[in-house]
Design a protein around this motif. Structure first.
Motif, PDB file in Angstrom:
ATOM      1  N   GLU A 162      72.568  77.749  62.674  1.00  0.00           N
ATOM      2  CA  GLU A 162      71.640  76.639  62.473  1.00  0.00           C
ATOM      3  C   GLU A 162      72.131  75.707  61.376  1.00  0.00           C
ATOM      4  N   VAL A 163      72.828  76.230  60.386  1.00  0.00           N
ATOM      5  CA  VAL A 163      73.408  75.398  59.325  1.00  0.00           C
ATOM      6  C   VAL A 163      74.563  74.582  59.896  1.00  0.00           C
ATOM      7  N   VAL A 164      75.424  75.229  60.658  1.00  0.00           N
ATOM      8  CA  VAL A 164      76.554  74.529  61.278  1.00  0.00           C
ATOM      9  C   VAL A 164      76.040  73.409  62.171  1.00  0.00           C
ATOM     10  N   TYR A 165      75.070  73.727  63.013  1.00  0.00           N
ATOM     11  CA  TYR A 165      74.528  72.738  63.939  1.00  0.00           C
ATOM     12  C   TYR A 165      73.938  71.535  63.198  1.00  0.00           C
ATOM     13  N   GLN A 166      73.059  71.797  62.232  1.00  0.00           N
ATOM     14  CA  GLN A 166      72.397  70.691  61.530  1.00  0.00           C
ATOM     15  C   GLN A 166      73.391  69.872  60.711  1.00  0.00           C
ATOM     16  N   TYR A 167      74.340  70.538  60.061  1.00  0.00           N
ATOM     17  CA  TYR A 167      75.355  69.823  59.286  1.00  0.00           C
ATOM     18  C   TYR A 167      76.130  68.868  60.193  1.00  0.00           C
ATOM     19  N   GLU A 219      81.404  72.091  71.759  1.00  0.00           N
ATOM     20  CA  GLU A 219      80.866  73.412  72.102  1.00  0.00           C
ATOM     21  C   GLU A 219      79.360  73.483  71.891  1.00  0.00           C
ATOM     22  N   LEU A 220      78.860  72.842  70.843  1.00  0.00           N
ATOM     23  CA  LEU A 220      77.431  72.867  70.527  1.00  0.00           C
ATOM     24  C   LEU A 220      76.654  71.773  71.283  1.00  0.00           C
ATOM     25  N   LYS A 221      77.386  70.933  72.011  1.00  0.00           N
ATOM     26  CA  LYS A 221      76.789  69.853  72.811  1.00  0.00           C
ATOM     27  C   LYS A 221      75.939  68.915  71.950  1.00  0.00           C
ATOM     28  N   ILE A 222      76.401  68.680  70.749  1.00  0.00           N
ATOM     29  CA  ILE A 222      75.659  67.818  69.822  1.00  0.00           C
ATOM     30  C   ILE A 222      75.567  66.399  70.363  1.00  0.00           C
ATOM     31  N   SER A 223      76.640  65.883  70.926  1.00  0.00           N
ATOM     32  CA  SER A 223      76.633  64.508  71.418  1.00  0.00           C
ATOM     33  C   SER A 223      75.642  64.328  72.567  1.00  0.00           C
ATOM     34  N   GLU A 224      75.356  65.386  73.286  1.00  0.00           N
ATOM     35  CA  GLU A 224      74.411  65.304  74.413  1.00  0.00           C
ATOM     36  C   GLU A 224      72.963  65.370  73.934  1.00  0.00           C
ATOM     37  N   LYS A 225      72.750  65.916  72.739  1.00  0.00           N
ATOM     38  CA  LYS A 225      71.380  66.120  72.250  1.00  0.00           C
ATOM     39  C   LYS A 225      70.927  65.057  71.271  1.00  0.00           C
ATOM     40  N   VAL A 226      71.848  64.216  70.847  1.00  0.00           N
ATOM     41  CA  VAL A 226      71.506  63.193  69.838  1.00  0.00           C
ATOM     42  C   VAL A 226      71.077  61.922  70.523  1.00  0.00           C
ATOM     43  N   LEU A 240      76.884  81.894  47.660  1.00  0.00           N
ATOM     44  CA  LEU A 240      77.141  81.224  48.934  1.00  0.00           C
ATOM     45  C   LEU A 240      76.119  81.646  49.973  1.00  0.00           C
ATOM     46  N   TYR A 241      75.882  82.941  50.087  1.00  0.00           N
ATOM     47  CA  TYR A 241      74.913  83.442  51.066  1.00  0.00           C
ATOM     48  C   TYR A 241      73.512  82.925  50.758  1.00  0.00           C
ATOM     49  N   ASP A 242      73.145  82.860  49.494  1.00  0.00           N
ATOM     50  CA  ASP A 242      71.831  82.338  49.118  1.00  0.00           C
ATOM     51  C   ASP A 242      71.681  80.873  49.517  1.00  0.00           C
ATOM     52  N   ILE A 243      72.715  80.092  49.270  1.00  0.00           N
ATOM     53  CA  ILE A 243      72.684  78.672  49.633  1.00  0.00           C
ATOM     54  C   ILE A 243      72.566  78.520  51.146  1.00  0.00           C
ATOM     55  N   LEU A 244      73.369  79.270  51.879  1.00  0.00           N
ATOM     56  CA  LEU A 244      73.326  79.184  53.341  1.00  0.00           C
ATOM     57  C   LEU A 244      71.974  79.635  53.879  1.00  0.00           C
ATOM     58  N   ASP A 245      71.414  80.686  53.298  1.00  0.00           N
ATOM     59  CA  ASP A 245      70.084  81.143  53.720  1.00  0.00           C
ATOM     60  C   ASP A 245      69.031  80.061  53.468  1.00  0.00           C
ATOM     61  N   ARG A 246      69.125  79.418  52.318  1.00  0.00           N
ATOM     62  CA  ARG A 246      68.168  78.364  51.975  1.00  0.00           C
ATOM     63  C   ARG A 246      68.279  77.190  52.950  1.00  0.00           C
ATOM     64  N   PHE A 247      69.502  76.769  53.240  1.00  0.00           N
ATOM     65  CA  PHE A 247      69.687  75.647  54.166  1.00  0.00           C
ATOM     66  C   PHE A 247      69.317  76.031  55.593  1.00  0.00           C
ATOM     67  N   SER A 248      69.444  77.290  55.942  1.00  0.00           N
ATOM     68  CA  SER A 248      69.079  77.707  57.304  1.00  0.00           C
ATOM     69  C   SER A 248      67.575  77.589  57.538  1.00  0.00           C
ATOM     70  N   LEU A 254      84.491  75.767  55.338  1.00  0.00           N
ATOM     71  CA  LEU A 254      83.321  76.640  55.439  1.00  0.00           C
ATOM     72  C   LEU A 254      82.636  76.482  56.787  1.00  0.00           C
ATOM     73  N   ILE A 255      82.384  75.258  57.200  1.00  0.00           N
ATOM     74  CA  ILE A 255      81.681  75.007  58.469  1.00  0.00           C
ATOM     75  C   ILE A 255      82.472  75.580  59.639  1.00  0.00           C
ATOM     76  N   ILE A 256      83.768  75.383  59.637  1.00  0.00           N
ATOM     77  CA  ILE A 256      84.608  75.916  60.718  1.00  0.00           C
ATOM     78  C   ILE A 256      84.578  77.440  60.706  1.00  0.00           C
ATOM     79  N   SER A 257      84.670  78.045  59.526  1.00  0.00           N
ATOM     80  CA  SER A 257      84.623  79.509  59.413  1.00  0.00           C
ATOM     81  C   SER A 257      83.296  80.056  59.912  1.00  0.00           C
ATOM     82  N   LEU A 258      82.203  79.421  59.510  1.00  0.00           N
ATOM     83  CA  LEU A 258      80.884  79.881  59.956  1.00  0.00           C
ATOM     84  C   LEU A 258      80.765  79.804  61.474  1.00  0.00           C
TER      85      LEU A 258
END
Length: 123
Positions: free
Chosen positions: A89-94, A116-123, A41-49, A77-81
Motif C-alpha cells: 500500500e505504501v509502494v502503490y500510494q507513493y 504491474e500495479l496498473k496505476i496508469s489505468e486507475k488514475v 524504517l519499519y515504524d515509518i512504513l507502518d505509519r505511512f501504510s 527502497l520503493i523498488i525493494s519493497l
C-alpha cells in the motif's frame, strides 16, 4: 563485535539459512543499517501504510529526516519493497502520487512497477 556488526552478521546468517536475503535486507546491508534503523524504517512504513492519501513528497521528506536519503535513496527502497511484496500500500500510494504529480511520467526504474500495479489505468 559491536551492535551494528552483530545485526548485520545476524541478517546475513539468516539469509544463508533461509536461502537468500530479501531485496529489503540487501538494501539494509548496503546502507549499513543497525537494528535501531531497521525498527525506525519499519515504524515509518507502518505509519505511512495507515495513510491512504499521502504524497510522495511526504514520504521522501520523512526518509530524508530519518536516514538522509534523497529521491534516489527512496527509489531503492520503493523498488525493494515492491520486489519483496512488502508494504504494497505504501509502494502503490507513493507511485500513484508521483505519477499524478508528474503528469504520468515517472522514473524509468518505476515504469515496470507502475505497469504491474496498473496505476496508469486507475488514475
Amino acid at each position: 563485535m559491536d551492535k551494528k556488526k552483530e545485526f548485520q552478521f545476524n541478517l546475513m546468517k539468516q539469509g544463508m539459512i533461509s536461502g537468500g536475503l530479501s531485496s529489503l535486507e540487501r538494501l539494509m546491508l548496503e546502507r549499513d543499517f543497525d537494528e535501531a534503523q531497521e525498527n525506525l524504517l519499519y515504524d515509518i512504513l507502518d505509519r505511512f501504510s495507515q495513510r491512504p492519501d499521502f504524497s510522495y513528497g511526504e514520504l521522501e521528506r520523512e526518509m530524508e529526516a530519518a536516514f538522509g536519503w534523497s529521491y534516489q535513496g527512496v527509489k531503492g527502497l520503493i523498488i525493494s519493497l515492491h520486489d519483496d511484496g512488502r508494504w504494497s500500500e505504501v509502494v502503490y500510494q507513493y507511485l500513484k502520487s508521483n505519477y499524478q504529480a508528474s503528469d504520468g511520467r515517472v522514473s524509468i526504474e518505476y515504469e515496470r512497477i507502475v505497469k504491474e500495479l496498473k496505476i496508469s489505468e486507475k488514475v
